[in-house]
Motif scaffolding. Structure first.
Motif, PDB file in Angstrom:
ATOM      1  N   VAL A  36      -3.924 -16.669  -5.468  1.00 32.48           N
ATOM      2  CA  VAL A  36      -4.230 -16.274  -4.087  1.00 32.48           C
ATOM      3  C   VAL A  36      -2.955 -15.798  -3.387  1.00 32.48           C
ATOM      4  O   VAL A  36      -2.954 -14.789  -2.676  1.00 32.48           O
ATOM      5  N   ASP A  37      -1.868 -16.526  -3.597  1.00 29.21           N
ATOM      6  CA  ASP A  37      -0.595 -16.134  -2.979  1.00 29.21           C
ATOM      7  C   ASP A  37      -0.134 -14.756  -3.470  1.00 29.21           C
ATOM      8  O   ASP A  37       0.426 -13.966  -2.699  1.00 29.21           O
ATOM      9  N   ARG A  55     -12.028  -8.790   3.289  1.00 27.09           N
ATOM     10  CA  ARG A  55     -12.879  -8.400   2.158  1.00 27.09           C
ATOM     11  C   ARG A  55     -12.164  -8.648   0.831  1.00 27.09           C
ATOM     12  O   ARG A  55     -12.773  -9.095  -0.146  1.00 27.09           O
ATOM     13  N   ILE A  56     -10.860  -8.379   0.818  1.00 29.29           N
ATOM     14  CA  ILE A  56     -10.076  -8.562  -0.409  1.00 29.29           C
ATOM     15  C   ILE A  56      -9.996 -10.036  -0.786  1.00 29.29           C
ATOM     16  O   ILE A  56      -9.979 -10.385  -1.973  1.00 29.29           O
ATOM     17  N   PHE A  57      -9.954 -10.917   0.191  1.00 28.13           N
ATOM     18  CA  PHE A  57      -9.949 -12.344  -0.108  1.00 28.13           C
ATOM     19  C   PHE A  57     -11.302 -12.823  -0.633  1.00 28.13           C
ATOM     20  O   PHE A  57     -11.374 -13.649  -1.552  1.00 28.13           O
ATOM     21  N   ALA A  58     -12.384 -12.335  -0.040  1.00 27.19           N
ATOM     22  CA  ALA A  58     -13.698 -12.933  -0.291  1.00 27.19           C
ATOM     23  C   ALA A  58     -14.237 -12.677  -1.698  1.00 27.19           C
ATOM     24  O   ALA A  58     -14.672 -13.615  -2.387  1.00 27.19           O
ATOM     25  N   TYR A  59     -14.257 -11.433  -2.151  1.00 27.83           N
ATOM     26  CA  TYR A  59     -14.914 -11.123  -3.420  1.00 27.83           C
ATOM     27  C   TYR A  59     -14.290 -11.827  -4.632  1.00 27.83           C
ATOM     28  O   TYR A  59     -15.028 -12.356  -5.476  1.00 27.83           O
ATOM     29  N   PRO A  60     -12.970 -11.856  -4.772  1.00 33.76           N
ATOM     30  CA  PRO A  60     -12.406 -12.588  -5.915  1.00 33.76           C
ATOM     31  C   PRO A  60     -12.740 -14.071  -5.902  1.00 33.76           C
ATOM     32  O   PRO A  60     -12.970 -14.679  -6.960  1.00 33.76           O
ATOM     33  N   ASN A  61     -12.771 -14.672  -4.698  1.00 32.77           N
ATOM     34  CA  ASN A  61     -13.141 -16.082  -4.618  1.00 32.77           C
ATOM     35  C   ASN A  61     -14.581 -16.303  -5.046  1.00 32.77           C
ATOM     36  O   ASN A  61     -14.896 -17.283  -5.736  1.00 32.77           O
ATOM     37  N   VAL A  62     -15.473 -15.411  -4.644  1.00 28.42           N
ATOM     38  CA  VAL A  62     -16.877 -15.531  -5.049  1.00 28.42           C
ATOM     39  C   VAL A  62     -16.997 -15.443  -6.566  1.00 28.42           C
ATOM     40  O   VAL A  62     -17.735 -16.222  -7.196  1.00 28.42           O
ATOM     41  N   VAL A 302     -11.420 -24.047  -5.299  1.00 25.32           N
ATOM     42  CA  VAL A 302     -12.080 -22.734  -5.314  1.00 25.32           C
ATOM     43  C   VAL A 302     -13.236 -22.714  -4.311  1.00 25.32           C
ATOM     44  O   VAL A 302     -13.442 -21.724  -3.602  1.00 25.32           O
ATOM     45  N   TYR A 303     -13.981 -23.799  -4.249  1.00 30.32           N
ATOM     46  CA  TYR A 303     -15.091 -23.916  -3.294  1.00 30.32           C
ATOM     47  C   TYR A 303     -14.590 -23.735  -1.859  1.00 30.32           C
ATOM     48  O   TYR A 303     -15.181 -22.992  -1.058  1.00 30.32           O
ATOM     49  N   ALA A 304     -13.479 -24.395  -1.516  1.00 32.45           N
ATOM     50  CA  ALA A 304     -12.952 -24.311  -0.149  1.00 32.45           C
ATOM     51  C   ALA A 304     -12.491 -22.889   0.173  1.00 32.45           C
ATOM     52  O   ALA A 304     -12.768 -22.363   1.267  1.00 32.45           O
ATOM     53  N   TYR A 305     -11.794 -22.265  -0.761  1.00 35.40           N
ATOM     54  CA  TYR A 305     -11.377 -20.874  -0.549  1.00 35.40           C
ATOM     55  C   TYR A 305     -12.591 -19.957  -0.374  1.00 35.40           C
ATOM     56  O   TYR A 305     -12.599 -19.062   0.480  1.00 35.40           O
ATOM     57  N   THR A 306     -13.600 -20.161  -1.204  1.00 30.92           N
ATOM     58  CA  THR A 306     -14.759 -19.266  -1.198  1.00 30.92           C
ATOM     59  C   THR A 306     -15.558 -19.376   0.098  1.00 30.92           C
ATOM     60  O   THR A 306     -15.857 -18.368   0.751  1.00 30.92           O
ATOM     61  N   LYS A 307     -15.880 -20.579   0.469  1.00 27.03           N
ATOM     62  CA  LYS A 307     -16.678 -20.782   1.679  1.00 27.03           C
ATOM     63  C   LYS A 307     -15.942 -20.266   2.915  1.00 27.03           C
ATOM     64  O   LYS A 307     -16.524 -19.584   3.769  1.00 27.03           O
ATOM     65  N   THR A 308     -14.657 -20.570   3.004  1.00 23.83           N
ATOM     66  CA  THR A 308     -13.879 -20.154   4.162  1.00 23.83           C
ATOM     67  C   THR A 308     -13.685 -18.646   4.193  1.00 23.83           C
ATOM     68  O   THR A 308     -13.799 -18.009   5.255  1.00 23.83           O
ATOM     69  N   SER A 309     -13.407 -18.041   3.045  1.00 24.60           N
ATOM     70  CA  SER A 309     -13.174 -16.593   3.035  1.00 24.60           C
ATOM     71  C   SER A 309     -14.445 -15.811   3.354  1.00 24.60           C
ATOM     72  O   SER A 309     -14.384 -14.743   3.978  1.00 24.60           O
ATOM     73  N   MET A 310     -15.602 -16.325   2.972  1.00 25.35           N
ATOM     74  CA  MET A 310     -16.850 -15.660   3.332  1.00 25.35           C
ATOM     75  C   MET A 310     -17.097 -15.738   4.838  1.00 25.35           C
ATOM     76  O   MET A 310     -17.534 -14.757   5.460  1.00 25.35           O
ATOM     77  N   ALA A 311     -16.800 -16.886   5.434  1.00 26.93           N
ATOM     78  CA  ALA A 311     -16.952 -17.023   6.890  1.00 26.93           C
ATOM     79  C   ALA A 311     -15.993 -16.096   7.622  1.00 26.93           C
ATOM     80  O   ALA A 311     -16.356 -15.457   8.613  1.00 26.93           O
TER      81      ALA A 311
END
Length: 441
Positions: A36-37, A55-62, A302-311
């Motif tokens: 992520v960094d 958008r760049i953060f969200a898709y890779p996390n998903v 990964v769950y925390a990154y994904t949920k937060t980045s989607m929001a």
């Protein structure tokens, strides 16, 4: 005969001892933080705007999360929950795959699809590939093949979000005849960025306008009107806090939450840029802080990154929908024209309309989402801005941090009070919707 058998046995043992040993490939939460960094580092280099960065953060996390959901019963697939997302392919040989490794590879591969400087991701990726392949080539190859298959699946879903279509849509047209409408601001006088971002498909919310806020106060520069009072308040606060000099806590707060990815600096006839993280990237940094403090395992990280980045991504869609609907002029323009022609805000005014405050909306959404994961009254020390020369700030909770991020925009002289107060509510309402409608665990 016995001597011959003994010689053969010895040769077999020697060959076995010379054969490469396959080790277990251990993937830790720190490996994911590093990925992520790296993406954040490349985004800063490439100067992505705040909406695009989200958008760049969200898709890779998903992509990473969906792989882990195949393995962990505690986490549920986002297929059928995130808009238009279908289930990823099942692995052909699940017994060989290292799911944490596959999730990390998918994150890296999806990230490469979303940035400009692909070589920077490739160099990082290839160094890791060499390490993993040396440890266990069989597991690495199987995990990599599955990760890339999932990355292609998520990539195809991503391509349907209308982003590519918005790249060819017309630039924002400034309405100079209407005194309430946004005008480009100094020093670069850049055009309004991402005027069509509301057309991007959301991740969770129903539509860009689902959390349409109340309109801003009716425009009027007559003394005594609500709007004039808001303009004058920005000016008065600025005068008060800058008079304190280096002791101004308000200025420190404004600078801490600035998160402007492109600040233009003028030196004589030269103009150059200083580059920093976006508002969304700051909150992604807070995800790292929270997962480290709680010693979260790889899956929860990964769950925390994904949920937060989607929001966060949906918050930008919602906010930008309102920005180009109300198309409200910034304080700097009005203060220079009507109150003080030499006045400058503490922060550089970003190049898009004023209402609502993007940092307020995004912070409100991120604060609610992180609270749903780690609980209320989660105290933390925010060291996200250390690389940019700013000290650590401490917060009693995620929502307290969001409140400070919101008011920082007034201290910075770039937003009126309504944009801050209405914006943080808009974000919190959206964040609560994400929390209530995503069944992830």
């Amino acid at each position: 005969m016995k001597e011959r058998i003994g010689t053969i046995a010895l040769l077999v043992l020697l060959l076995a001892s010379c054969a490469p040993k396959e080790e277990a490939i251990i993937i830790s939460p720190e490996d994911y933080h590093s990925s992520v960094d790296k993406v954040t580092e490349v985004m800063i280099h490439d100067i992505f705007s705040p909406p695009v960065a989200s958008r760049i953060f969200a898709y890779p996390n998903v992509a990473a999360y969906q792989i882990l959901a195949q393995k962990h019963d505690d986490y549920k697939s986002l297929a059928g929950q995130a808009r238009d997302l279908t289930e990823i392919p099942a692995p052909a040989n699940p017994e060989v795959i290292n799911y944490e490794l596959a999730a990390l590879i998918a994150h890296i591969d999806m990230s490469k699809k979303l940035i400009f400087s692909e070589d920077r991701i490739e160099t990082y990726r290839d160094s890791l590939y060499a390490i993993w392949s040396d440890k266990n080539e069989t597991v690495f190859n199987a995990s990599k093949a599955y990760a890339l298959e999932v990355s292609d699946h998520i990539g195809a879903w991503m391509d349907g979000d209308n982003y590519k279509q918005t790249r060819t849509m017309p630039k924002f047209t400034v309405n100079s005849e209407n005194p309430s409408r946004w005008q480009p601001t100094p020093p670069a006088y850049m055009s309004g960025i991402e005027p069509h971002w509301s057309k991007i498909r959301p991740f969770v919310i129903d539509s860009a306008a689902q959390f349409k806020p109340l309109p801003p106060p009716l425009f009027s520069m007559e003394e005594g009107t609500d709007f004039f009072k808001e303009v004058k308040e920005v000016y008065d606060i600025s005068q008060e806090i800058t008079a304190k000099g280096d002791d101004s806590e308000e200025v420190a707060i404004a600078q801490f939450w600035d998160c402007n990815p492109y600040v233009s600096v003028t030196r004589g006839h030269l103009m150059f840029a200083t580059k920093k993280i976006t508002p969304g990237a700051h909150w992604i940094g807070i995800v790292k802080i929270a997962t480290r403090k709680t010693n979260s395992d790889f899956a929860k990280t990964v769950y925390a990154y994904t949920k937060t980045s989607m929001a966060i991504a949906d918050a930008f869609i919602s906010c930008w929908d309102e920005k180009y609907r109300s198309n409200l002029i910034r304080p700097e323009t009005l203060i220079n024209e009507h109150i003080d022609d030499s006045w400058e805000p503490v922060l550089q005014t970003p190049p898009f309309p004023e209402y609502t405050s993007g940092h307020s909306v995004v912070s409100g959404a991120a604060g609610i989402t992180l609270t749903s994961i780690f609980g209320d009254n989660f105290a933390f020390d925010d060291d996200t801005e250390i690389p940019y020369g700013l000290p650590v700030r401490s917060f009693k909770s995620f929502n307290a941090a969001a409140d400070e991020a919101a008011i920082s925009r007034m201290y910075g002289g770039i937003h009126y009070r309504a944009a801050v107060n209405v914006g943080v509510k808009q974000g919190r309402d959206l964040g609560q919707f994400v929390v209530d409608n995503l069944d992830m665990n």
